[in-house]
Motif scaffolding. Structure first.
Motif, PDB file in Angstrom:
ATOM      1  N   ALA A 174      -4.420   6.154   7.507  1.00  0.00           N
ATOM      2  CA  ALA A 174      -4.214   4.856   6.347  1.00  0.00           C
ATOM      3  C   ALA A 174      -3.360   3.687   7.010  1.00  0.00           C
ATOM      4  O   ALA A 174      -2.903   2.961   6.132  1.00  0.00           O
ATOM      5  CB  ALA A 174      -3.223   5.673   5.255  1.00  0.00           C
ATOM      6  N   ASN A 175      -3.459   3.856   8.159  1.00  0.00           N
ATOM      7  CA  ASN A 175      -2.553   2.538   8.905  1.00  0.00           C
ATOM      8  C   ASN A 175      -1.185   2.735   9.105  1.00  0.00           C
ATOM      9  O   ASN A 175      -0.621   1.593   8.937  1.00  0.00           O
ATOM     10  CB  ASN A 175      -3.355   1.208   8.576  1.00  0.00           C
ATOM     11  N   ASN A 176      -0.429   3.645   8.513  1.00  0.00           N
ATOM     12  CA  ASN A 176       0.982   3.706   8.442  1.00  0.00           C
ATOM     13  C   ASN A 176       1.241   4.205  10.001  1.00  0.00           C
ATOM     14  O   ASN A 176       0.634   5.026  10.530  1.00  0.00           O
ATOM     15  CB  ASN A 176       1.281   4.525   7.670  1.00  0.00           C
ATOM     16  N   TYR A 221      -4.615   9.334  13.813  1.00  0.00           N
ATOM     17  CA  TYR A 221      -5.489   8.080  13.986  1.00  0.00           C
ATOM     18  C   TYR A 221      -5.194   7.516  15.627  1.00  0.00           C
ATOM     19  O   TYR A 221      -6.169   7.308  16.300  1.00  0.00           O
ATOM     20  CB  TYR A 221      -5.288   6.974  13.038  1.00  0.00           C
ATOM     21  N   THR A 244      -1.468   7.214  11.212  1.00  0.00           N
ATOM     22  CA  THR A 244      -2.167   7.796  10.393  1.00  0.00           C
ATOM     23  C   THR A 244      -3.429   7.003  10.128  1.00  0.00           C
ATOM     24  O   THR A 244      -3.832   6.001  10.414  1.00  0.00           O
ATOM     25  CB  THR A 244      -1.519   8.102   8.861  1.00  0.00           C
ATOM     26  N   LEU A 254       0.944  -1.278   0.027  1.00  0.00           N
ATOM     27  CA  LEU A 254      -0.126   0.112   0.111  1.00  0.00           C
ATOM     28  C   LEU A 254       0.857   1.344   0.083  1.00  0.00           C
ATOM     29  O   LEU A 254       0.399   2.324  -0.408  1.00  0.00           O
ATOM     30  CB  LEU A 254      -0.857  -0.048   1.117  1.00  0.00           C
ATOM     31  N   GLU A 255       2.025   1.184   0.566  1.00  0.00           N
ATOM     32  CA  GLU A 255       2.812   2.390   0.631  1.00  0.00           C
ATOM     33  C   GLU A 255       4.321   1.959   0.555  1.00  0.00           C
ATOM     34  O   GLU A 255       4.666   1.195   1.204  1.00  0.00           O
ATOM     35  CB  GLU A 255       2.346   3.361   1.922  1.00  0.00           C
ATOM     36  N   ASN A 268      -4.364  14.339  10.496  1.00  0.00           N
ATOM     37  CA  ASN A 268      -4.520  12.931   9.927  1.00  0.00           C
ATOM     38  C   ASN A 268      -4.166  12.010  10.982  1.00  0.00           C
ATOM     39  O   ASN A 268      -3.444  11.029  10.878  1.00  0.00           O
ATOM     40  CB  ASN A 268      -3.654  12.727   8.645  1.00  0.00           C
TER      41      ASN A 268
END
Lengths: 111, 111
Positions: free
Chosen positions: B96-98, B31, B94, A55-56, B29
């Motif tokens: 986006a789960n990073n 989380y 974040t 994903l990244e 951003n």
């Protein structure tokens, strides 16, 4: 829960050689992360998978670095044409809901 | 790559003293905020994962607070013991789960 397993624990290689590391995450975790840690620094993000999808990918990851997670289970990180600056601890972590569960890392030394 | 800062970089305290460290992170951003303890020759272990502004979590002599509006978290250790000696890492998660880590605070507790 057998934990996150990384192999090998240590790798010494000569500059210019290719190396591959393996990470086996906790089986029910769908997210898998690779980090690199050098002396005096915290873990630097390299790349992240959700199941088999990458994903990244960090800008730190040059085109000499590639990671795969072909079946959404174990992952491999390959470094081609290693350089001395690649010497570091490479950490893998997996994640279900939260938090991260880390392996013991692979310490790479490029001579 | 997001900027996550920790201070101080290292700290020496006497056994029995209480101490605290800071983690600052972006306020957008957001989380979750994670704290990990990393002992020498072991893999990082999770201490806390916090998501809500004003969250306070405690595990034995260790506690943490979270302020997402101003972008900081504190980790407190009450009555430090030699076995608390480790590097304490915070990580910003974040949406986006990073997860992006700070450089860590290396704590040494002197008996």
């Amino acid at each position: 829960d057998t934990g996150v397993s990384q192999n090998p624990r240590h790798k010494i290689t000569k500059r210019g050689q290719n190396v591959t590391f393996r990470c086996d995450p906790i089986s029910e975790h769908n997210r898998l992360y690779w980090y690199r840690q050098t002396l005096g620094q915290g873990p630097e993000f390299l790349t992240y998978f959700q199941n088999e999808a990458q994903l990244e990918k960090s800008r730190l990851l040059s085109d000499r670095f590639s990671a795969e997670r072909p079946k959404g289970s174990f992952s491999t990180l390959e470094i081609q044409r290693t350089e001395q600056g690649d010497s570091a601890m490479y950490l893998c972590a997996s994640k279900g809901e939260s938090p991260l569960h880390f392996g013991n890392g692979t310490r790479l030394t490029v001579t | 790559i997001l900027n996550v800062e920790q201070s101080p970089q290292s700290l020496h305290v006497q056994e029995g003293d209480s101490t605290n460290f800071t983690c600052s992170f972006p306020s957008s951003n957001f989380y979750a905020l994670h704290w990990y303890r990393w002992e020498t020759a072991k893999s990082p272990e999770a201490l806390f994962v916090m998501t809500l502004n004003g969250d306070e979590k405690k595990k034995g002599r260790i506690s943490a607070t979270l302020n997402t509006k101003e972008g900081y978290s504190y980790l407190y250790i009450k009555g430090s013991q030699p076995e608390d000696s480790a590097t304490y890492l915070c990580a910003f998660q974040t949406g986006a789960n990073n997860l992006f880590f700070g450089t860590g605070t290396r704590l040494t507790v002197i008996p």
